[in-house]
Motif scaffolding. Sequence first.
Motif, mmCIF file in Angstrom:
data_model
loop_
_atom_site.group_PDB
_atom_site.id
_atom_site.type_symbol
_atom_site.label_atom_id
_atom_site.label_comp_id
_atom_site.label_asym_id
_atom_site.label_seq_id
_atom_site.Cartn_x
_atom_site.Cartn_y
_atom_site.Cartn_z
ATOM 1 N N MET A 146 -23.916 68.139 9.312
ATOM 2 C CA MET A 146 -25.482 68.235 9.537
ATOM 3 C C MET A 146 -26.226 66.905 9.635
ATOM 4 S SD MET A 146 -27.993 70.096 10.280
ATOM 5 C CE MET A 146 -27.181 72.041 9.964
ATOM 6 N N THR A 147 -27.084 66.361 10.387
ATOM 7 C CA THR A 147 -27.692 65.077 10.441
ATOM 8 C C THR A 147 -29.304 65.364 10.432
ATOM 9 O OG1 THR A 147 -27.503 65.026 12.845
ATOM 10 C CG2 THR A 147 -25.718 64.007 11.549
ATOM 11 N N PHE A 148 -29.882 64.313 10.592
ATOM 12 C CA PHE A 148 -31.336 64.265 10.445
ATOM 13 C C PHE A 148 -31.796 63.041 11.221
ATOM 14 C CE2 PHE A 148 -35.631 63.878 8.885
ATOM 15 C CZ PHE A 148 -36.115 65.331 8.784
ATOM 16 N N ARG A 149 -32.646 63.194 12.375
ATOM 17 C CA ARG A 149 -33.238 62.059 12.938
ATOM 18 C C ARG A 149 -34.102 61.178 12.393
ATOM 19 N NH1 ARG A 149 -35.258 62.088 19.415
ATOM 20 N NH2 ARG A 149 -34.800 59.681 19.581
ATOM 21 N N TRP A 150 -33.890 60.017 12.235
ATOM 22 C CA TRP A 150 -34.523 58.976 11.550
ATOM 23 C C TRP A 150 -35.044 57.704 12.369
ATOM 24 C CZ3 TRP A 150 -33.353 54.134 8.781
ATOM 25 C CH2 TRP A 150 -34.047 53.798 8.031
ATOM 26 N N TYR A 151 -36.592 57.485 12.287
ATOM 27 C CA TYR A 151 -36.768 56.101 13.360
ATOM 28 C C TYR A 151 -36.898 54.816 12.533
ATOM 29 C CZ TYR A 151 -37.765 60.049 16.652
ATOM 30 O OH TYR A 151 -37.746 60.963 17.356
ATOM 31 N N GLY A 152 -36.449 54.742 11.516
ATOM 32 C CA GLY A 152 -36.320 53.534 10.928
ATOM 33 C C GLY A 152 -37.373 53.326 9.751
ATOM 34 N N GLU A 153 -37.177 52.164 9.052
ATOM 35 C CA GLU A 153 -37.900 51.506 7.989
ATOM 36 C C GLU A 153 -39.344 51.223 8.819
ATOM 37 O OE1 GLU A 153 -36.281 49.024 5.220
ATOM 38 O OE2 GLU A 153 -35.278 50.767 4.065
ATOM 39 N N GLY A 154 -40.410 51.283 8.179
ATOM 40 C CA GLY A 154 -41.577 51.094 8.947
ATOM 41 C C GLY A 154 -42.018 51.819 10.313
ATOM 42 N N ASN A 155 -41.258 52.657 10.780
ATOM 43 C CA ASN A 155 -41.545 53.312 12.127
ATOM 44 C C ASN A 155 -41.369 54.926 11.663
ATOM 45 O OD1 ASN A 155 -42.094 53.386 14.642
ATOM 46 N ND2 ASN A 155 -39.996 53.490 15.255
ATOM 47 N N ASP A 156 -41.436 55.252 10.636
ATOM 48 C CA ASP A 156 -41.288 56.823 10.233
ATOM 49 C C ASP A 156 -42.005 57.030 9.058
ATOM 50 O OD1 ASP A 156 -40.371 59.389 10.065
ATOM 51 O OD2 ASP A 156 -38.221 58.789 11.033
ATOM 52 N N SER A 157 -42.463 58.140 9.089
ATOM 53 C CA SER A 157 -43.359 58.760 8.030
ATOM 54 C C SER A 157 -42.386 59.171 7.033
ATOM 55 C CB SER A 157 -44.314 59.816 8.271
ATOM 56 O OG SER A 157 -43.534 60.935 8.887
ATOM 57 N N ILE A 158 -41.042 59.485 7.202
ATOM 58 C CA ILE A 158 -39.984 59.958 6.301
ATOM 59 C C ILE A 158 -39.138 58.762 5.782
ATOM 60 C CG2 ILE A 158 -38.425 61.737 6.176
ATOM 61 C CD1 ILE A 158 -39.823 63.126 8.651
ATOM 62 N N ILE B 188 -32.290 66.308 1.046
ATOM 63 C CA ILE B 188 -32.197 67.543 2.080
ATOM 64 C C ILE B 188 -30.762 68.082 1.869
ATOM 65 C CG2 ILE B 188 -32.239 68.806 4.163
ATOM 66 C CD1 ILE B 188 -34.092 66.675 5.075
ATOM 67 N N PRO B 189 -30.451 69.152 0.939
ATOM 68 C CA PRO B 189 -29.176 69.691 0.883
ATOM 69 C C PRO B 189 -28.311 69.643 2.450
ATOM 70 C CG PRO B 189 -30.788 71.047 -0.167
ATOM 71 C CD PRO B 189 -31.425 69.996 0.779
ATOM 72 N N GLY B 190 -26.972 69.375 2.304
ATOM 73 C CA GLY B 190 -26.174 69.299 3.434
ATOM 74 C C GLY B 190 -26.548 68.302 4.400
ATOM 75 N N VAL B 191 -27.233 67.344 4.344
ATOM 76 C CA VAL B 191 -27.338 66.402 5.359
ATOM 77 C C VAL B 191 -26.527 65.206 4.877
ATOM 78 C CG1 VAL B 191 -28.855 64.552 6.218
ATOM 79 C CG2 VAL B 191 -29.784 66.867 5.960
ATOM 80 N N LYS B 192 -25.463 64.697 6.049
ATOM 81 C CA LYS B 192 -24.539 63.790 5.626
ATOM 82 C C LYS B 192 -24.903 62.480 6.379
ATOM 83 C CE LYS B 192 -22.072 66.682 3.573
ATOM 84 N NZ LYS B 192 -22.107 66.740 1.908
ATOM 85 N N GLY B 193 -25.612 62.366 7.298
ATOM 86 C CA GLY B 193 -26.112 61.186 8.141
ATOM 87 C C GLY B 193 -27.307 61.332 8.737
ATOM 88 N N VAL B 194 -27.746 59.951 9.151
ATOM 89 C CA VAL B 194 -28.968 59.874 10.035
ATOM 90 C C VAL B 194 -28.717 59.702 11.528
ATOM 91 C CG1 VAL B 194 -30.648 59.265 8.218
ATOM 92 C CG2 VAL B 194 -29.200 57.516 9.320
ATOM 93 N N VAL B 195 -29.501 60.254 12.333
ATOM 94 C CA VAL B 195 -29.498 59.909 13.874
ATOM 95 C C VAL B 195 -30.466 58.806 14.036
ATOM 96 C CG1 VAL B 195 -29.678 60.990 16.376
ATOM 97 C CG2 VAL B 195 -28.702 62.184 14.395
#
Length: 355
Positions: free
Chosen positions: A3-15, A23-30
């Motif tokens: 399981m992964t989660f999309r991430w837009y990078g430091e300074g470019n994402d609200s997350i 988040i349980p189960g998340v192993k990597g970022v896309v």
Amino acid sequence: MQMTFRWYGEGNDSITLKQIRQIPGVKGVVWALHDVPVGEVWLAGRIEEVVNQASEYGLNTEVVESVNIHEDIKLGLPTRDKYIEAYKETLKNLSKFGVKCVCYNFMPVFDWFRTDLFKEAEDGSTALFFDAKKVLSLTPEEVVKNMEENAKDFTLPGWEPERLKDLKSLFAQYKNISEADLLANLTYFLKEICPVAEECGIKMAIHPDDPPFSIFGLPRIVKNKEDIGRLLDAVDSPSNGLTFCSGSLGGNINNDLIDIARTFTDRIPFAHIRNVKHFGDGSFIETSHNVEDGSLPITGIVNALYENGFDGYIRPDHGRHIWDEVCRPGYGLYDRALGIMYLLGAWHTNALLKE
């Protein structure tokens, strides 16, 4: 399955990465280098920065989405070869840092398309919406202007603002490009790229057209099962794969998503799973992952992947904007985290039944 989660990078994402790690189960970022202009080589130093940022939180960076394709490659222009060579160098650099899958698309002009970014639903949440009637009544320029003005100061995922400044010129270039021409140009690209990808241990995973039908007369070549089969057969390489996106393919209610997932499981290194609700006029809105909220067989899709030995990466795709979250359209924290719980529940249920 991972399981992964999309991430837009430091300074470019609200997350933040800290939130994703919880988040349980998340192993990597896309991830991607969103500030690198399309066609330029991704340098090793920049790649390493992101890898190090994610690793601090125990998250891997094995999936990239996307290394965008330069429009000259899609159009088959003589300049395409220099951009293909740059793409090869990017793949080589990514492989040095453990990247195993690169999601990309071959959609002309628009990376994806919706008419409303924050359409309100009955429960008060908002979501991405495709209004079939609005597309027929407005020009591409009018719809793009509306999307950009309503993005709440966030960049639109995958879009290249510089490229969209002169839509009339760009559309003119595609006037005589047929679907057969576009497929030939994609095949040319893959025949050049796949040997390098194989050497690097990277799976190329094409994203379906979103929506999976022609808009404004532009050609579309990854719309349905027939298109997918034709593309995978065109270049016989283990690195020529599919990003199975239920929301994109599900934009056409006639696509049998369970059958597509089952048929091509061994060629799917990456899956985006989300739900959409269809309306009678061809419009659709994105909903929660709960199967009862939309028109797609979400649990059936998960079952098909599990039963056929899927061992790639999954991410929850676009989520609703809930609980007053201010975020990039479709990419908030809360609803995508809920989606992960739904998808993991469906996956683990299969595992328990098998026992």
